[in-house]
Motif scaffolding. Structure first.
Motif, mmCIF file in Angstrom:
data_model
loop_
_atom_site.group_PDB
_atom_site.id
_atom_site.type_symbol
_atom_site.label_atom_id
_atom_site.label_comp_id
_atom_site.label_asym_id
_atom_site.label_seq_id
_atom_site.Cartn_x
_atom_site.Cartn_y
_atom_site.Cartn_z
ATOM 1 N N THR A 32 0.835 -1.208 0.000
ATOM 2 C CA THR A 32 0.000 0.000 0.000
ATOM 3 C C THR A 32 0.864 1.250 0.000
ATOM 4 N N GLU A 33 1.928 1.239 0.788
ATOM 5 C CA GLU A 33 2.814 2.416 0.865
ATOM 6 C C GLU A 33 3.526 2.657 -0.462
ATOM 7 N N ILE A 34 3.950 1.589 -1.126
ATOM 8 C CA ILE A 34 4.593 1.737 -2.433
ATOM 9 C C ILE A 34 3.626 2.370 -3.426
ATOM 10 N N ALA A 35 2.401 1.848 -3.461
ATOM 11 C CA ALA A 35 1.395 2.375 -4.382
ATOM 12 C C ALA A 35 1.065 3.826 -4.073
ATOM 13 N N GLU A 36 0.907 4.162 -2.790
ATOM 14 C CA GLU A 36 0.549 5.527 -2.396
ATOM 15 C C GLU A 36 1.672 6.510 -2.701
ATOM 16 N N GLN A 37 2.921 6.106 -2.451
ATOM 17 C CA GLN A 37 4.050 7.008 -2.677
ATOM 18 C C GLN A 37 4.263 7.275 -4.170
ATOM 19 N N ILE A 38 4.086 6.244 -4.987
ATOM 20 C CA ILE A 38 4.202 6.438 -6.435
ATOM 21 C C ILE A 38 3.050 7.299 -6.946
ATOM 22 N N GLU A 39 1.859 7.064 -6.417
ATOM 23 C CA GLU A 39 0.698 7.855 -6.830
ATOM 24 C C GLU A 39 0.867 9.313 -6.422
ATOM 25 N N PHE A 40 1.455 9.560 -5.248
ATOM 26 C CA PHE A 40 1.704 10.919 -4.783
ATOM 27 C C PHE A 40 2.635 11.664 -5.741
ATOM 28 N N LEU A 41 3.553 10.924 -6.367
ATOM 29 C CA LEU A 41 4.461 11.524 -7.343
ATOM 30 C C LEU A 41 3.799 11.708 -8.702
ATOM 31 N N GLY A 42 2.572 11.199 -8.838
ATOM 32 C CA GLY A 42 1.883 11.284 -10.131
ATOM 33 C C GLY A 42 2.433 10.302 -11.139
ATOM 34 N N GLY A 43 3.015 9.215 -10.658
ATOM 35 C CA GLY A 43 3.638 8.242 -11.558
ATOM 36 C C GLY A 43 3.004 6.878 -11.462
ATOM 37 N N SER A 44 3.687 5.898 -12.028
ATOM 38 C CA SER A 44 3.209 4.517 -11.991
ATOM 39 C C SER A 44 4.405 3.581 -11.899
ATOM 40 N N ILE A 45 4.169 2.410 -11.306
ATOM 41 C CA ILE A 45 5.218 1.396 -11.208
ATOM 42 C C ILE A 45 4.621 0.057 -11.620
ATOM 43 N N ASP A 46 5.362 -0.689 -12.428
ATOM 44 C CA ASP A 46 4.875 -1.970 -12.944
ATOM 45 C C ASP A 46 6.000 -2.991 -12.933
ATOM 46 N N SER A 47 5.619 -4.250 -12.896
ATOM 47 C CA SER A 47 6.602 -5.323 -12.979
ATOM 48 C C SER A 47 5.960 -6.527 -13.636
ATOM 49 N N GLY A 48 6.793 -7.374 -14.209
ATOM 50 C CA GLY A 48 6.283 -8.563 -14.880
ATOM 51 C C GLY A 48 7.423 -9.389 -15.435
ATOM 52 N N ALA A 49 7.077 -10.526 -15.998
ATOM 53 C CA ALA A 49 8.092 -11.408 -16.566
ATOM 54 C C ALA A 49 7.571 -12.011 -17.855
#
Length: 206
Positions: free
Chosen positions: A106-123
């Motif tokens: 939740t903190e990762i999602a909130e902090q990235i959202e606060f920056l107005g950005g997005s984070i993704d991962s996959g394989a």
């Protein structure tokens, strides 16, 4: 009364014929517009540099938009897993953004959202990746989160259980769809490869 109606119909038909004969030649005489000049595509120059730690940094710059995407690529994916562990690489890559030693999912999602950005991962079959996109003025904060995610992952059991359950549900549904099932079978018998997304049995065993 019938005479009047017949006359009205005759007049309307005559008007229609005259209208068609007057309009059709006008459309027939119109010339299509001249095509504009072809547009040229500009591919940004790409530079690369190898750091002392062996990491290769590849940079492509396009300054028309103040956005930065950082894409970390690891040359290991589903090809490195055993068939009985099918889906392990994808599951692992998906979980890497779900918590670190100091941040919860939740903190990762909130902090990235606060920056107005997005984070993704996959394989995929040959590689795994984590990427973050932010405006250029937020790059330092975004890099700090990305570094924490990559260097200090901490997989919580509840996050693993949730993702495993969601993955099995998705696979169970998709395997009832003809198109998905055909691709599933083609992967095995056409390329002699296990499904990169795993099977309900292999995911349940992880």
């Amino acid at each position: 009364m019938r005479k009047v109606n017949s006359m009205v119909i005759s007049v309307l038909l005559l008007i229609g014929v005259l209208f068609c004969t007057a309009v059709i030649p006008l459309y027939a005489q119109e010339k299509p517009p001249v095509p504009g000049p072809p547009k040229t595509g500009r591919i940004p120059a790409v530079t690369d540099k190898q750091l002392k730690n062996g990491l290769t940094v590849v940079v492509g710059s396009r300054r028309t938009m103040p956005l930065v995407t950082i894409h970390l690529l690891v040359k290991a994916g589903a090809a490195n897993e055993e068939p009985e562990n099918a889906g392990l690489a994808n599951l692992t890559a998906s979980l890497i953004t779900k918590g670190t030693k100091t941040r919860t999912a939740t903190e990762i999602a909130e902090q990235i959202e606060f920056l107005g950005g997005s984070i993704d991962s996959g394989a995929g079959w040959n590689a795994s990746n984590v990427s973050v996109t932010v405006t250029s003025d937020k790059i330092d904060q975004a890099l700090a989160i990305l570094a924490d995610v990559v260097l200090n992952p901490s997989v919580k059991q509840d996050e693993l259980d949730l993702l495993r359950s969601q993955t099995i549900d998705g696979l169970t549904y998709n395997l009832k769809q003809p198109g998905f099932l055909a691709n599933y079978v083609a992967t095995r018998y056409g390329y002699d490869e296990h499904p990169a997304g795993g099977t309900p049995q292999s995911i349940a065993a992880i």
